[in-house]
Write a protein that holds these residues in place. Structure first.
Motif, mmCIF file in Angstrom:
data_model
loop_
_atom_site.group_PDB
_atom_site.id
_atom_site.type_symbol
_atom_site.label_atom_id
_atom_site.label_comp_id
_atom_site.label_asym_id
_atom_site.label_seq_id
_atom_site.Cartn_x
_atom_site.Cartn_y
_atom_site.Cartn_z
ATOM 1 N N GLN A 37 0.822 -1.203 0.000
ATOM 2 C CA GLN A 37 0.000 0.000 0.000
ATOM 3 C C GLN A 37 0.859 1.258 0.000
ATOM 4 O OE1 GLN A 37 -2.729 0.155 3.268
ATOM 5 N NE2 GLN A 37 -3.233 2.293 2.932
ATOM 6 N N VAL A 43 -2.532 1.736 -5.218
ATOM 7 C CA VAL A 43 -2.801 0.513 -4.469
ATOM 8 C C VAL A 43 -3.142 0.931 -3.041
ATOM 9 C CG1 VAL A 43 -1.869 -1.662 -3.609
ATOM 10 C CG2 VAL A 43 -1.299 -0.896 -5.911
ATOM 11 N N LYS A 47 -6.793 -3.221 -2.284
ATOM 12 C CA LYS A 47 -5.995 -3.853 -3.346
ATOM 13 C C LYS A 47 -4.777 -4.554 -2.760
ATOM 14 C CE LYS A 47 -7.343 -0.878 -7.182
ATOM 15 N NZ LYS A 47 -6.868 0.083 -8.190
ATOM 16 N N ILE A 73 -6.696 -4.998 -10.012
ATOM 17 C CA ILE A 73 -5.387 -4.558 -10.510
ATOM 18 C C ILE A 73 -5.394 -4.704 -12.031
ATOM 19 C CG2 ILE A 73 -2.891 -4.902 -10.444
ATOM 20 C CD1 ILE A 73 -3.877 -4.165 -7.726
ATOM 21 N N THR A 77 -2.144 -0.015 -13.681
ATOM 22 C CA THR A 77 -1.500 -0.021 -12.360
ATOM 23 C C THR A 77 -0.156 -0.726 -12.421
ATOM 24 O OG1 THR A 77 -3.653 0.006 -11.273
ATOM 25 C CG2 THR A 77 -1.781 -0.717 -9.942
#
Length: 109
Positions: A37, A43, A47, A73, A77
């Protein structure tokens, strides 16, 4: 100190910067949700948890692109974070895989 010295200093600086960037990559196979994260763009907590859960269920990622298999995702990304991620070194298996049984044909009558 002539121009030769400044070129050497520049080359050394670039070399050291490249080494530092490679060392700061996040291994998506070993990082916890908090590290994912904090270190990856786009993210968040959900996620990051999804990445960890997917990894637990399906095993380690072989390539960075495999991260797109995680719900939420996408390729955008992955591309945004490509230089920040690694899957680590893949080690050779320590054991030989079991052999498959060879079937013998049944004689016909």
């Amino acid at each position: 100190m002539g121009p030769w010295f400044s070129w050497k200093a520049l080359a050394l600086g670039l070399l050291l910067t490249g080494t530092a960037l490679a060392a700061d990559r996040i291994n998506i196979n070993t990082a916890d949700a908090s590290t994912l994260q904090e270190g990856l763009t786009n993210v968040g907590p959900r996620k990051a948890q999804a990445i960890v859960a997917y990894r637990r269920q399906h095993g380690p990622f072989i390539r960075v692109e495999d991260l797109t298999r995680v719900k939420g995702i996408g390729t955008a990304t992955v591309e945004r974070n490509r230089r920040r991620m690694t899957v680590g070194a893949r080690l050779a298996p320590t054991e030989t895989p079991p052999r498959r049984a060879v079937t013998t044909p049944v004689p016909r009558r």
